[in-house]
Enzyme design. Structure first.
Site, PDB file in Angstrom:
ATOM      1  N   GLU A  42      -9.192 -13.744  -1.545  1.00  0.00           N
ATOM      2  CA  GLU A  42      -8.443 -14.078  -0.321  1.00  0.00           C
ATOM      3  C   GLU A  42      -9.143 -15.203   0.438  1.00  0.00           C
ATOM      4  O   GLU A  42     -10.352 -15.146   0.682  1.00  0.00           O
ATOM      5  CB  GLU A  42      -8.304 -12.844   0.571  1.00  0.00           C
ATOM      6  CG  GLU A  42      -7.633 -13.192   1.895  1.00  0.00           C
ATOM      7  CD  GLU A  42      -7.290 -11.996   2.759  1.00  0.00           C
ATOM      8  OE1 GLU A  42      -6.759 -11.002   2.229  1.00  0.00           O
ATOM      9  OE2 GLU A  42      -7.537 -12.058   3.970  1.00  0.00           O
TER      10      GLU A  42
ATOM     11  N   ASP B  76      -4.871 -13.864  -2.632  1.00  0.00           N
ATOM     12  CA  ASP B  76      -4.250 -13.653  -1.326  1.00  0.00           C
ATOM     13  C   ASP B  76      -4.434 -14.960  -0.577  1.00  0.00           C
ATOM     14  O   ASP B  76      -5.559 -15.328  -0.222  1.00  0.00           O
ATOM     15  CB  ASP B  76      -4.919 -12.498  -0.565  1.00  0.00           C
ATOM     16  CG  ASP B  76      -4.328 -11.140  -0.946  1.00  0.00           C
ATOM     17  OD1 ASP B  76      -3.572 -11.071  -1.933  1.00  0.00           O
ATOM     18  OD2 ASP B  76      -4.623 -10.154  -0.245  1.00  0.00           O
TER      19      ASP B  76
ATOM     20  N   GLU C 176     -10.830  -6.833  -4.440  1.00  0.00           N
ATOM     21  CA  GLU C 176     -10.665  -7.908  -3.458  1.00  0.00           C
ATOM     22  C   GLU C 176     -11.900  -7.978  -2.569  1.00  0.00           C
ATOM     23  O   GLU C 176     -12.141  -7.093  -1.761  1.00  0.00           O
ATOM     24  CB  GLU C 176      -9.408  -7.651  -2.613  1.00  0.00           C
ATOM     25  CG  GLU C 176      -9.167  -8.741  -1.581  1.00  0.00           C
ATOM     26  CD  GLU C 176      -7.847  -8.563  -0.836  1.00  0.00           C
ATOM     27  OE1 GLU C 176      -6.882  -8.059  -1.440  1.00  0.00           O
ATOM     28  OE2 GLU C 176      -7.796  -8.928   0.349  1.00  0.00           O
TER      29      GLU C 176
ATOM     30  N   ASP D 193       2.229   2.010   3.486  1.00  0.00           N
ATOM     31  CA  ASP D 193       3.165   1.075   4.138  1.00  0.00           C
ATOM     32  C   ASP D 193       4.586   1.489   3.847  1.00  0.00           C
ATOM     33  O   ASP D 193       5.455   1.403   4.696  1.00  0.00           O
ATOM     34  CB  ASP D 193       3.105  -0.360   3.578  1.00  0.00           C
ATOM     35  CG  ASP D 193       1.734  -0.923   3.471  1.00  0.00           C
ATOM     36  OD1 ASP D 193       0.920  -0.609   4.338  1.00  0.00           O
ATOM     37  OD2 ASP D 193       1.487  -1.684   2.519  1.00  0.00           O
TER      38      ASP D 193
ATOM     39  N   ASP E  15     -10.340 -11.634  11.200  1.00  0.00           N
ATOM     40  CA  ASP E  15      -9.353 -11.629  10.131  1.00  0.00           C
ATOM     41  C   ASP E  15      -7.954 -11.893  10.683  1.00  0.00           C
ATOM     42  O   ASP E  15      -7.221 -10.964  11.008  1.00  0.00           O
ATOM     43  CB  ASP E  15      -9.430 -10.239   9.468  1.00  0.00           C
ATOM     44  CG  ASP E  15      -8.829 -10.206   8.087  1.00  0.00           C
ATOM     45  OD1 ASP E  15      -8.131 -11.171   7.714  1.00  0.00           O
ATOM     46  OD2 ASP E  15      -9.052  -9.220   7.392  1.00  0.00           O
TER      47      ASP E  15
ATOM     48  N   HIS F  37     -11.029 -14.048   3.589  1.00  0.00           N
ATOM     49  CA  HIS F  37     -12.258 -13.305   3.326  1.00  0.00           C
ATOM     50  C   HIS F  37     -13.377 -14.236   2.863  1.00  0.00           C
ATOM     51  O   HIS F  37     -14.546 -13.984   3.132  1.00  0.00           O
ATOM     52  CB  HIS F  37     -12.000 -12.204   2.288  1.00  0.00           C
ATOM     53  CG  HIS F  37     -11.025 -11.165   2.762  1.00  0.00           C
ATOM     54  ND1 HIS F  37     -10.510 -10.193   1.941  1.00  0.00           N
ATOM     55  CD2 HIS F  37     -10.476 -10.946   3.982  1.00  0.00           C
ATOM     56  CE1 HIS F  37      -9.691  -9.419   2.636  1.00  0.00           C
ATOM     57  NE2 HIS F  37      -9.643  -9.868   3.869  1.00  0.00           N
TER      58      HIS F  37
ATOM     59  N   HIS G 156       0.876  -1.170   0.000  1.00  0.00           N
ATOM     60  CA  HIS G 156       0.000   0.000   0.000  1.00  0.00           C
ATOM     61  C   HIS G 156       0.917   1.225   0.000  1.00  0.00           C
ATOM     62  O   HIS G 156       2.013   1.181   0.573  1.00  0.00           O
ATOM     63  CB  HIS G 156      -0.832   0.126   1.269  1.00  0.00           C
ATOM     64  CG  HIS G 156      -1.737  -1.034   1.590  1.00  0.00           C
ATOM     65  ND1 HIS G 156      -1.297  -2.177   2.180  1.00  0.00           N
ATOM     66  CD2 HIS G 156      -3.074  -1.168   1.441  1.00  0.00           C
ATOM     67  CE1 HIS G 156      -2.322  -2.996   2.374  1.00  0.00           C
ATOM     68  NE2 HIS G 156      -3.413  -2.419   1.930  1.00  0.00           N
TER      69      HIS G 156
HETATM   70 MN   LIG Z   1      -5.824  -9.397   1.386  1.00  0.00          MN
END
Ligand SMILES: [Mn+2]
Length: 345
Positions: free
Chosen positions: A270, A298, A234, A106, A309, A273, A103
């Site tokens: 993911e 992911d 995502e 980050d 999560d 998720h 990101h």
């Molecule tokens: Mn992810």
């Protein structure tokens, strides 16, 4: 730049085969072994997530950070941010992973203004580009962090504040530019807070229209600057919101078709998720693959008993085998890969 190694006692992790007792050796992953006409590294396209690997202090909802990172002074300076990049690429090299994901926030600190943040980002991207050049490592995808800063408390594209929408759009614009500059293979839209907590104060139709508007703007910008990478959405159903608009693969497909975006996006599925959505990982992958929009993965899983999560590394041989079978049937990744959006433990 002369830099001390962050992991001086650790060599490049070798492949030693199933009989090896060396904890820092691969027993099954032989990067160059040919499988069905392609080396394993090209089937798997492993990517390391910058956020969890370099920036996550490893706290749980009850405690403070527990990670020890002796190379990191914990500061928010551009210098610290630039130094982290060297550590990260040393890690990629020693691990033998070919790709990474990040990101914007980050890799570089957020400044007092957007232009200050953008300038700091450019200063770090310069080091990322140099390290990519030096090591041959590649950017699987970039993204913008539209969920940590307090301005995004009520969403980014779906915020009730027009100023927040504009800020998010400007941040996405810049994040696509730097992803393009770094030769990114893709760009992910992950709506961390694009949803609602209660319908009593939410105009869901309008919020979804705003989300679609931002994505159309991104498609225009991509075309304008000539970015050829793949856009992904995502899916995630909830947390911290009660409901997230990119709820699951089927929900995303409906959204993309409803707003004429289906030609420009694929999905980044993911495992974790999928679990939160009450689906199996395999189900989510199948829904995406059947619609020809399975773009990237992911691979991090959740824990069915915890229900939040947890971003753990996948450990089930049955589940990962089914994923690879599905990928082989699909003909493998083109722009995507297997990103470990997983916390170190
Ligand atoms: Mn992810």
């Amino acid at each position: 730049m002369v830099r001390m190694a962050a992991f001086p006692d650790i060599p490049r992790i070798p492949y030693e085969g199933p009989a090896s007792k060396n904890l820092l050796a691969f027993r099954h992953y032989d990067a160059n072994e040919d499988v069905e006409g392609k080396p394993m590294r090209e089937h798997l396209r492993f990517a390391v997530a910058y956020w969890h690997t370099m920036r996550n202090p490893l706290a749980d909802p009850f405690g403070v950070g527990t990670a020890r990172m002796p190379w990191d002074d914990g500061g928010n300076s551009v210098e610290t941010a630039r130094n982290r990049v060297g550590v990260f690429f040393e890690f990629l090299e020693k691990l033998g992973a070919d790709f990474y994901c990040f990101h914007d926030r980050d890799v570089a600190p957020e400044g007092a203004t957007l232009s200050e943040s953008n300038a700091m980002l450019d200063a770090v991207v310069e080091v990322l580009a140099a390290e990519q050049e030096r090591t041959g490592k590649r950017l699987l995808w970039g993204t913008a962090c539209l969920f940590v800063h307090p301005r995004y408390a009520h969403g980014a594209a779906t915020s009730p504040s027009v100023e927040v929408f504009a800020y998010a759009a400007a941040q996405v614009k810049k994040a696509i530019e730097i992803t393009h500059r770094l030769g990114g293979q893709g760009y992910v839209f992950w709506g961390g807070r694009e949803g609602y907590s209660t319908l009593l104060n939410t105009d869901m139709r309008r919020e979804r229209e705003h989300l679609a508007r931002l994505l159309h703007m991104a498609v225009h910008w991509k075309r304008e600057i000539g970015f050829k990478g793949q856009f992904y959405i995502e899916p995630k159903p909830k947390e911290p919101t009660v409901h997230q608009y990119d709820s699951d693969a089927a929900g995303c497909l409906n959204f993309l078709r409803e707003f004429d975006l289906i030609d420009y996006f694929k999905l980044n599925i993911e495992a974790n998720h999928a679990t939160l959505a009450g689906h199996t990982f395999e189900h989510e992958l199948m829904v995406a693959a059947d619609a020809d929009v399975l773009g990237s993965i992911d691979a991090n899983r959740g824990d069915p008993l915890l229900g939040w999560d947890t971003d753990q590394f996948p450990m089930s041989l049955y589940e990962t085998t089914k994923v690879m079978l599905l990928l082989l049937k699909m003909g493998g990744f083109s722009t995507g890969g297997l990103n470990f959006d997983a916390k170190r433990r």
